[in-house]
Write a protein that holds these residues in place. Structure first.
Motif, PDB file in Angstrom:
ATOM      1  N   MET A   1     -37.250  31.824   1.957  1.00 45.81           N
ATOM      2  CA  MET A   1     -37.730  32.932   1.118  1.00 45.81           C
ATOM      3  C   MET A   1     -36.659  34.004   0.973  1.00 45.81           C
ATOM      4  O   MET A   1     -36.580  34.694  -0.035  1.00 45.81           O
ATOM      5  N   ILE A   2     -35.825  34.122   2.021  1.00 53.08           N
ATOM      6  CA  ILE A   2     -34.799  35.173   2.008  1.00 53.08           C
ATOM      7  C   ILE A   2     -33.752  34.908   0.929  1.00 53.08           C
ATOM      8  O   ILE A   2     -33.424  35.802   0.138  1.00 53.08           O
ATOM      9  N   LEU A   3     -33.246  33.675   0.862  1.00 46.74           N
ATOM     10  CA  LEU A   3     -32.136  33.395  -0.048  1.00 46.74           C
ATOM     11  C   LEU A   3     -32.476  33.662  -1.522  1.00 46.74           C
ATOM     12  O   LEU A   3     -31.734  34.378  -2.199  1.00 46.74           O
ATOM     13  N   PRO A   4     -33.593  33.128  -2.039  1.00 48.17           N
ATOM     14  CA  PRO A   4     -33.901  33.448  -3.445  1.00 48.17           C
ATOM     15  C   PRO A   4     -34.154  34.943  -3.658  1.00 48.17           C
ATOM     16  O   PRO A   4     -33.773  35.490  -4.693  1.00 48.17           O
ATOM     17  N   SER A   5     -34.735  35.610  -2.642  1.00 49.94           N
ATOM     18  CA  SER A   5     -34.988  37.052  -2.791  1.00 49.94           C
ATOM     19  C   SER A   5     -33.679  37.806  -2.976  1.00 49.94           C
ATOM     20  O   SER A   5     -33.614  38.775  -3.731  1.00 49.94           O
ATOM     21  N   ILE A   6     -32.630  37.364  -2.273  1.00 49.80           N
ATOM     22  CA  ILE A   6     -31.322  38.001  -2.452  1.00 49.80           C
ATOM     23  C   ILE A   6     -30.870  37.808  -3.901  1.00 49.80           C
ATOM     24  O   ILE A   6     -30.493  38.760  -4.582  1.00 49.80           O
ATOM     25  N   GLY A   7     -30.939  36.572  -4.376  1.00 48.51           N
ATOM     26  CA  GLY A   7     -30.506  36.275  -5.742  1.00 48.51           C
ATOM     27  C   GLY A   7     -31.250  37.099  -6.774  1.00 48.51           C
ATOM     28  O   GLY A   7     -30.650  37.676  -7.686  1.00 48.51           O
ATOM     29  N   PHE A   8     -32.579  37.200  -6.602  1.00 46.56           N
ATOM     30  CA  PHE A   8     -33.401  37.928  -7.580  1.00 46.56           C
ATOM     31  C   PHE A   8     -33.076  39.426  -7.587  1.00 46.56           C
ATOM     32  O   PHE A   8     -33.261  40.103  -8.592  1.00 46.56           O
ATOM     33  N   SER A   9     -32.609  39.947  -6.436  1.00 46.02           N
ATOM     34  CA  SER A   9     -32.366  41.397  -6.354  1.00 46.02           C
ATOM     35  C   SER A   9     -31.050  41.812  -6.991  1.00 46.02           C
ATOM     36  O   SER A   9     -30.846  42.997  -7.257  1.00 46.02           O
ATOM     37  N   ILE A  10     -30.146  40.856  -7.144  1.00 46.45           N
ATOM     38  CA  ILE A  10     -28.772  41.227  -7.511  1.00 46.45           C
ATOM     39  C   ILE A  10     -28.623  41.950  -8.857  1.00 46.45           C
ATOM     40  O   ILE A  10     -28.014  43.022  -8.899  1.00 46.45           O
ATOM     41  N   PRO A  11     -29.183  41.421  -9.967  1.00 45.82           N
ATOM     42  CA  PRO A  11     -28.855  42.063 -11.251  1.00 45.82           C
ATOM     43  C   PRO A  11     -29.174  43.551 -11.302  1.00 45.82           C
ATOM     44  O   PRO A  11     -28.306  44.363 -11.637  1.00 45.82           O
ATOM     45  N   LEU A  12     -30.405  43.918 -10.934  1.00 40.65           N
ATOM     46  CA  LEU A  12     -30.776  45.330 -11.029  1.00 40.65           C
ATOM     47  C   LEU A  12     -29.974  46.181 -10.045  1.00 40.65           C
ATOM     48  O   LEU A  12     -29.540  47.288 -10.381  1.00 40.65           O
ATOM     49  N   SER A  13     -29.745  45.649  -8.839  1.00 42.43           N
ATOM     50  CA  SER A  13     -28.993  46.416  -7.842  1.00 42.43           C
ATOM     51  C   SER A  13     -27.580  46.698  -8.330  1.00 42.43           C
ATOM     52  O   SER A  13     -27.085  47.815  -8.202  1.00 42.43           O
ATOM     53  N   VAL A  14     -26.932  45.684  -8.891  1.00 37.80           N
ATOM     54  CA  VAL A  14     -25.563  45.879  -9.377  1.00 37.80           C
ATOM     55  C   VAL A  14     -25.558  46.910 -10.499  1.00 37.80           C
ATOM     56  O   VAL A  14     -24.725  47.820 -10.521  1.00 37.80           O
ATOM     57  N   LEU A  15     -26.521  46.789 -11.414  1.00 36.51           N
ATOM     58  CA  LEU A  15     -26.579  47.721 -12.537  1.00 36.51           C
ATOM     59  C   LEU A  15     -26.681  49.169 -12.060  1.00 36.51           C
ATOM     60  O   LEU A  15     -25.914  50.042 -12.476  1.00 36.51           O
ATOM     61  N   VAL A  16     -27.621  49.411 -11.154  1.00 38.59           N
ATOM     62  CA  VAL A  16     -27.842  50.785 -10.691  1.00 38.59           C
ATOM     63  C   VAL A  16     -26.635  51.289  -9.900  1.00 38.59           C
ATOM     64  O   VAL A  16     -26.149  52.399 -10.126  1.00 38.59           O
ATOM     65  N   LEU A  17     -26.127  50.457  -8.990  1.00 35.93           N
ATOM     66  CA  LEU A  17     -24.997  50.887  -8.164  1.00 35.93           C
ATOM     67  C   LEU A  17     -23.748  51.121  -9.013  1.00 35.93           C
ATOM     68  O   LEU A  17     -22.997  52.063  -8.771  1.00 35.93           O
ATOM     69  N   THR A  18     -23.547  50.286 -10.016  1.00 35.51           N
ATOM     70  CA  THR A  18     -22.398  50.476 -10.909  1.00 35.51           C
ATOM     71  C   THR A  18     -22.451  51.860 -11.549  1.00 35.51           C
ATOM     72  O   THR A  18     -21.462  52.593 -11.575  1.00 35.51           O
ATOM     73  N   ASN A  19     -23.639  52.227 -12.029  1.00 35.81           N
ATOM     74  CA  ASN A  19     -23.776  53.533 -12.674  1.00 35.81           C
ATOM     75  C   ASN A  19     -23.442  54.682 -11.729  1.00 35.81           C
ATOM     76  O   ASN A  19     -22.882  55.686 -12.144  1.00 35.81           O
ATOM     77  N   PHE A  20     -23.783  54.505 -10.451  1.00 39.13           N
ATOM     78  CA  PHE A  20     -23.516  55.584  -9.502  1.00 39.13           C
ATOM     79  C   PHE A  20     -22.050  55.621  -9.082  1.00 39.13           C
ATOM     80  O   PHE A  20     -21.465  56.691  -8.955  1.00 39.13           O
ATOM     81  N   ILE A  21     -21.471  54.448  -8.852  1.00 34.85           N
ATOM     82  CA  ILE A  21     -20.072  54.436  -8.406  1.00 34.85           C
ATOM     83  C   ILE A  21     -19.171  55.005  -9.511  1.00 34.85           C
ATOM     84  O   ILE A  21     -18.163  55.634  -9.237  1.00 34.85           O
ATOM     85  N   ARG A  22     -19.572  54.801 -10.764  1.00 36.49           N
ATOM     86  CA  ARG A  22     -18.787  55.336 -11.875  1.00 36.49           C
ATOM     87  C   ARG A  22     -18.660  56.848 -11.800  1.00 36.49           C
ATOM     88  O   ARG A  22     -17.694  57.418 -12.285  1.00 36.49           O
ATOM     89  N   ASP A  23     -19.666  57.497 -11.215  1.00 36.71           N
ATOM     90  CA  ASP A  23     -19.650  58.958 -11.158  1.00 36.71           C
ATOM     91  C   ASP A  23     -18.726  59.499 -10.068  1.00 36.71           C
ATOM     92  O   ASP A  23     -18.500  60.703 -10.003  1.00 36.71           O
ATOM     93  N   VAL A  24     -18.206  58.636  -9.211  1.00 38.79           N
ATOM     94  CA  VAL A  24     -17.254  59.104  -8.197  1.00 38.79           C
ATOM     95  C   VAL A  24     -15.933  59.393  -8.903  1.00 38.79           C
ATOM     96  O   VAL A  24     -15.409  58.531  -9.608  1.00 38.79           O
TER      97      VAL A  24
END
Lengths: 298, 305
Positions: free
Chosen positions: A164-187
């Protein structure tokens, strides 16, 4: 499931607002809004109130007393029954799956987001990766569950927590990357540059500079993912069969099927599973709510 | 997106030295490809096969599964029910979320307190919510029976129309708080100067709502609607626990149809064909709503400010 681009995110960013926007709905008394808001409060609160008071009623009393009146003599027998049914185990399973998926998902997403922000302008590979992640936002998990099920069987992980853990990691990636990208850009870029001048390599800059500076975003993304995975019902339903591999949502469902006549016990199981989240809500309401709108809040 | 001010020569030099950064994206990429991209292709591939879901004996059978699925009236029915749930839940949730969002955007103290309570449902799992309502609505043991109110003691989940209405209600209960939260954020972005100008022109509250709030929220409405529509396409947990698609097949939506075909009838090939339809419909809807939103999000909204 979330299909938005980065653009509207900017429009609803949670920046401090000018105080006078309160006038939007303030000023005169607004009776319509007032009435609707109190009705909605009732709709939200009555079921919650009902499950809480019923969960501490004796089963015998449940059928004879007014359902909206708190019981005269409280009982925690229902909770004892739920715990005896193995809920400690299910709680631990949920905890393992949630932490086991959220920590790697957020760390990997952070690394990817950092790489995208730092070098997407020069690396074609990272530009392709970035657009693939964005496209991934539109892939519904429910619709791809059959091949995921097959993959987990082939990996000999069917009916295991890791499965259950492995697919959950995969499913979380797109949104997490999107949000984190937006924040790191502000540094500010100058910070990266000056650290680089001092001889730090990218790996050090990533963990010593970018990570601490975007900590609120990391917390927000972690909370969002944790809540989604904690509440997931579909994945354990498809990927497990043993009783001792159940996570809380699936255990709730099974318990309800078994004890449907004992309403107070069923409701005690519901209360027990939402208690940890409600406790977190009391402590970190702001983080939780911003976590929930992570996809567009920023 | 916002920081483009460093000198070109320096950033070019850095770029050439940091080509290895691509490796940082590899772990995320592995999980993303393994559990989203390969499955996305796999679902199409499996729809041309036959598999019982238990053994690992998967046979290539061409169009057999597709023919069976497309000839089955259950598919049209499931599509129709899915569409109805999508439409009716949108019609119920959008105005309610909009009004509540506008209300919660106000900064009065009591509204902040109400907001804390309003947002509780979005913390709960669909399973917990469905189980609560199943118990609460039970005609023999539920709230209605306990209070002795005949109007509330209906067989909520046993009659097709009532079961449909109940699902819409429970879905709204779960998701209106979330969409209110989005609208709250949207309303707080509207420049106060717009309202001040309107007030000078003597506009009342209703005119301000329709002439300023609503047009200004255009993109918020599109975002919220996209989430609602695409989300309702893949509703599973709530309906599965509440009705299991029943009574009969009255609430058997596409996702449930896929589950039952695959894991109960053991026809994974056909289930994969249904899942493919699910993906296609979802993509089509997402693209349609995006087209509706236009391309530029951040300019036209603030015209004339």
């Amino acid at each position: 499931m979330v299909t938005i681009t980065t653009e509207p995110a900017k429009a609803t960013a949670g920046r401090p607002q000018p105080a006078n926007t309160a006038r939007v709905v303030g000023g005169h008394r607004n009776w319509t809004a007032g009435v609707i808001s109190w009705i909605w409060l009732g709709i939200v609160i009555i079921p919650i109130y009902w499950i809480v008071i019923t969960s501490v009623k004796l089963q015998a009393d449940y059928y004879t007393t007014n359902p909206m009146v708190p019981p005269g003599d409280l009982t925690f027998d229902n909770y004892k029954q739920v715990i005896d049914a193995g809920f400690i185990q299910y709680f631990v399973n949920s905890l393992i799956v949630t932490l086991g998926a959220v920590i790697p998902a957020v760390l990997f997403s952070f690394m990817a987001a950092y790489a995208i922000v730092r070098s997407a302008s020069t690396s074609r590979f990272l530009r392709v990766v970035n657009s693939a992640f964005l496209m991934g936002l539109a892939i519904p998990q429910t619709a791809v569950i059959i091949p995921v099920y097959l993959i987990i069987i082939k990996l000999h992980m069917y009916d295991s927590l890791l499965g259950m853990i492995l697919p959950s990691i995969g499913f979380s990636i797109p949104l997490s990357v999107l949000v984190l990208t937006n924040f790191i850009r502000d540094v500010p870029k100058e910070l990266f540059e000056s650290m680089k001048m001092d001889g730090a390599n990218e790996w050090t800059i990533l963990w010593k500079l970018a990570f601490p500076l975007t900590r609120p975003a990391v917390v927000t993304v972690s909370i969002y993912n944790a809540l989604t995975i904690w509440n997931n019902f579909f994945l354990p339903l498809i990927l497990t069969q043993s009783i001792d591999k159940r996570t809380l949502p699936l255990a709730l469902w099974a318990f309800q099927g078994q004890y449907s006549v004992n309403v107070p016990a069923v409701l005690a199981s519901v209360v027990l599973t939402i208690l940890p989240i409600l406790a977190l809500y009391v402590v970190g309401r702001r983080q939780l709510l911003s976590g929930l709108t992570a996809g567009f809040g920023k | 997106m916002t920081t483009a001010g460093t000198s070109p020569s320096r950033s070019a030099a850095r770029g050439s030295r940091s080509g290895f950064l691509g490796w940082l994206a590899v772990p995320a990429l592995v999980f993303f490809v393994g559990f989203l991209i390969i499955p996305l292709l796999g679902v199409l591939f499996l729809s041309f096969s036959s598999w019982d879901g238990i053994s690992t004996n998967i046979r290539w059978t061409g169009l057999v599964s597709w023919k069976a699925v497309l000839a089955n009236p259950e598919l049209i029915h499931a599509l129709w029910i899915t569409f109805l749930i999508m439409l009716v839940s949108w019609l119920v949730q959008t105005p309610a979320s909009l009004l509540l969002g506008v209300f919660l955007a106000g900064r009065q103290r009591y509204r902040a307190v109400l907001a804390v309570l309003y947002f509780i449902p979005l913390l709960l799992s669909s399973a917990a919510i469905a189980i609560t309502y199943k118990a609460l609505l039970d005609p023999n043991f539920g709230l209605g029976a306990g209070l002795g109110i005949p109007l509330l003691t209906q067989d909520w989940l046993g009659e097709p129309v009532l079961a449909f209405g109940t699902i819409i209600f429970v879905v709204s209960w779960q998701f209106i708080p979330f969409h209110s939260l989005i609208y709250q954020g949207g309303v707080r972005q509207i420049p106060a100067s717009l309202y001040e100008a309107a007030e000078l022109d003597g506009a009342g509250r209703i005119r301000k709502f329709f002439n300023i709030t609503l047009p200004q929220l255009k993109y918020t409405i599109i975002t919220s609607s996209t989430l609602m529509v695409v989300g309702s396409l893949v509703f599973f947990d709530l309906i599965f626990v509440l009705t299991e698609g029943g009574p009969g097949d009255a609430t058997r939506v596409l996702a449930l149809d896929m589950y039952k075909t695959g894991w109960q009838a053991n026809l994974m090939g056909q289930a994969a064909a249904i899942a493919t339809i699910l993906v296609l419909v979802g993509l089509a809807l997402a693209l349609l709503l995006r087209r509706l939103g236009g391309r530029r999000y951040d300019t036209s909204q603030l015209e004339g400010v």
